[in-house]
Design a protein around this motif. Structure first.
Motif, PDB file in Angstrom:
ATOM      1  N   PHE A  88       0.936  -1.306  -0.153  1.00  0.00           N
ATOM      2  CA  PHE A  88       0.073  -0.184  -0.067  1.00  0.00           C
ATOM      3  C   PHE A  88       0.861   1.344   0.036  1.00  0.00           C
ATOM      4  CE2 PHE A  88      -2.139   3.519   2.265  1.00  0.00           C
ATOM      5  CZ  PHE A  88      -3.174   3.548   1.588  1.00  0.00           C
ATOM      6  N   ASN A  89       0.610   2.067  -0.925  1.00  0.00           N
ATOM      7  CA  ASN A  89       1.115   3.572  -0.914  1.00  0.00           C
ATOM      8  C   ASN A  89       0.208   4.507  -1.681  1.00  0.00           C
ATOM      9  OD1 ASN A  89       2.861   5.662  -2.353  1.00  0.00           O
ATOM     10  ND2 ASN A  89       4.389   4.666  -1.216  1.00  0.00           N
TER      11      ASN A  89
ATOM     12  N   ARG B 141      -0.305   7.768  -9.539  1.00  0.00           N
ATOM     13  CA  ARG B 141       0.077   6.981 -10.743  1.00  0.00           C
ATOM     14  C   ARG B 141      -0.820   5.817 -11.234  1.00  0.00           C
ATOM     15  NH1 ARG B 141       6.672   6.560  -9.115  1.00  0.00           N
ATOM     16  NH2 ARG B 141       6.903   8.748  -9.261  1.00  0.00           N
ATOM     17  N   ASN B 142      -2.066   5.875 -10.442  1.00  0.00           N
ATOM     18  CA  ASN B 142      -3.220   5.115 -10.683  1.00  0.00           C
ATOM     19  C   ASN B 142      -2.656   3.592 -10.571  1.00  0.00           C
ATOM     20  OD1 ASN B 142      -5.069   6.960 -11.472  1.00  0.00           O
ATOM     21  ND2 ASN B 142      -4.117   7.356 -13.401  1.00  0.00           N
ATOM     22  N   GLN B 143      -2.285   3.206  -9.610  1.00  0.00           N
ATOM     23  CA  GLN B 143      -1.886   1.776  -9.237  1.00  0.00           C
ATOM     24  C   GLN B 143      -2.924   1.420  -8.148  1.00  0.00           C
ATOM     25  OE1 GLN B 143       2.417   1.800  -8.104  1.00  0.00           O
ATOM     26  NE2 GLN B 143       2.896   2.473 -10.157  1.00  0.00           N
ATOM     27  N   TRP B 144      -4.102   1.340  -8.584  1.00  0.00           N
ATOM     28  CA  TRP B 144      -5.145   0.921  -7.794  1.00  0.00           C
ATOM     29  C   TRP B 144      -5.208  -0.379  -7.485  1.00  0.00           C
ATOM     30  CZ3 TRP B 144      -8.152   4.388  -5.639  1.00  0.00           C
ATOM     31  CH2 TRP B 144      -8.220   5.711  -6.175  1.00  0.00           C
ATOM     32  N   TYR B 145      -4.423  -1.283  -8.070  1.00  0.00           N
ATOM     33  CA  TYR B 145      -4.232  -2.872  -7.532  1.00  0.00           C
ATOM     34  C   TYR B 145      -3.739  -2.915  -6.272  1.00  0.00           C
ATOM     35  CZ  TYR B 145       0.475  -2.006  -9.067  1.00  0.00           C
ATOM     36  OH  TYR B 145       1.915  -1.410  -9.395  1.00  0.00           O
ATOM     37  N   ARG B 146      -2.995  -1.801  -5.542  1.00  0.00           N
ATOM     38  CA  ARG B 146      -2.243  -1.706  -4.428  1.00  0.00           C
ATOM     39  C   ARG B 146      -3.145  -1.838  -3.327  1.00  0.00           C
ATOM     40  NH1 ARG B 146       3.312   0.346  -4.053  1.00  0.00           N
ATOM     41  NH2 ARG B 146       4.229   0.596  -6.006  1.00  0.00           N
TER      42      ARG B 146
ATOM     43  N   TYR C 100       5.201   6.751   2.622  1.00  0.00           N
ATOM     44  CA  TYR C 100       4.433   6.018   3.357  1.00  0.00           C
ATOM     45  C   TYR C 100       3.811   4.587   2.799  1.00  0.00           C
ATOM     46  CZ  TYR C 100       0.652   4.347   6.650  1.00  0.00           C
ATOM     47  OH  TYR C 100      -0.198   3.594   7.425  1.00  0.00           O
ATOM     48  N   ASN C 101       4.476   3.496   3.425  1.00  0.00           N
ATOM     49  CA  ASN C 101       3.751   2.203   2.732  1.00  0.00           C
ATOM     50  C   ASN C 101       3.221   1.181   4.054  1.00  0.00           C
ATOM     51  OD1 ASN C 101       5.131   2.574   0.063  1.00  0.00           O
ATOM     52  ND2 ASN C 101       7.032   2.678   1.690  1.00  0.00           N
ATOM     53  N   ALA C 102       2.330   0.448   3.697  1.00  0.00           N
ATOM     54  CA  ALA C 102       1.931  -0.481   4.445  1.00  0.00           C
ATOM     55  C   ALA C 102       1.621  -2.001   4.029  1.00  0.00           C
ATOM     56  CB  ALA C 102       0.450   0.101   5.211  1.00  0.00           C
ATOM     57  N   VAL C 103       1.416  -2.768   4.673  1.00  0.00           N
ATOM     58  CA  VAL C 103       1.342  -4.185   4.296  1.00  0.00           C
ATOM     59  C   VAL C 103       0.594  -4.883   5.347  1.00  0.00           C
ATOM     60  CG1 VAL C 103       3.368  -4.383   2.622  1.00  0.00           C
ATOM     61  CG2 VAL C 103       3.435  -5.026   4.985  1.00  0.00           C
TER      62      VAL C 103
END
Length: 201
Positions: A28-29, A36-41, A110-113
């Motif tokens: 998740f970012n 950047r439209n990376q909605w899969y995240r 900021y990232n999350a998993v």
């Protein structure tokens, strides 16, 4: 279904342990999602974990509560139980992170998993069906489910505001709310069953 989700999560998490670029690509970012439209995240992050401890704790909790919840779903939803269980789990992965999506939309670093938001939803859905059943906090301290739920919500909300650690407390909070509300959205009359149990407390 619980076992299948655990198997998928373990396989993906272990693959990311061995190949860190998978973690960077699918975690998740909010900045990457929105800019950047990376909605899969917004979905894939829920099948990744930071380390073995993180993965083990989440999968153990999911194993115990997921199997209980499947029993309730089978009883109340019949042939649709598996579909609703999947919708609960996947929906919670997405819903539990919407707050952070807005909060961290400009925070590139900021990232999350982790599946914690979805697992909170599973736990709270199970509590919804049996709010007076004991939950064994730390595996040996019995607490009525509804008391545990209120304490968990307060703690998650408080810690999300304090921002004192590297844990996604807001995801826990919103995932829990989603899990509690989900059965009501599917079958509103179930709320009466919940209230009857609370009144007998």
């Amino acid at each position: 279904m619980t076992i299948i989700i655990i198997a998928i999560t373990v396989l993906i998490s272990v693959a990311a342990f061995k190949k860190v670029e998978l973690l960077y690509k699918y975690q998740f970012n909010a900045y990457q999602i929105l800019k950047r439209n990376q909605w899969y995240r917004i979905l894939t992050y829920g099948f990744l974990h930071a380390n073995w401890d993180h993965l083990l704790v989440n999968m153990v909790v999911l194993f115990f509560f997921g199997r209980v919840l499947e029993t309730y779903f089978n009883y109340y939803f019949g042939a649709s139980a598996v579909l609703y269980f999947i919708l609960l789990y996947v929906g919670a992965i997405v819903f539990s992170t919407l707050y952070d999506l807005k909060k961290h939309r400009e925070h590139y670093h900021y990232n999350a998993v982790g599946a914690s938001g979805a697992i909170s939803a599973v736990v709270f859905a199970a509590i919804f069906f049996a709010p007076l059943e004991n939950i064994y906090f730390m595996f040996f301290i019995p607490i009525p489910g509804i008391i545990f739920a209120l304490g968990y919500l307060y703690y998650s909300y408080y810690m999300s505001k304090k921002n004192l650690d590297n844990i996604g407390h807001s995801a826990h909070f919103y995932g829990a709310l989603f899990g509690f509300l989900f059965p009501i959205l599917i079958k509103p009359q179930l709320f009466s069953l919940f209230l009857q149990q609370i009144l007998n407390f």
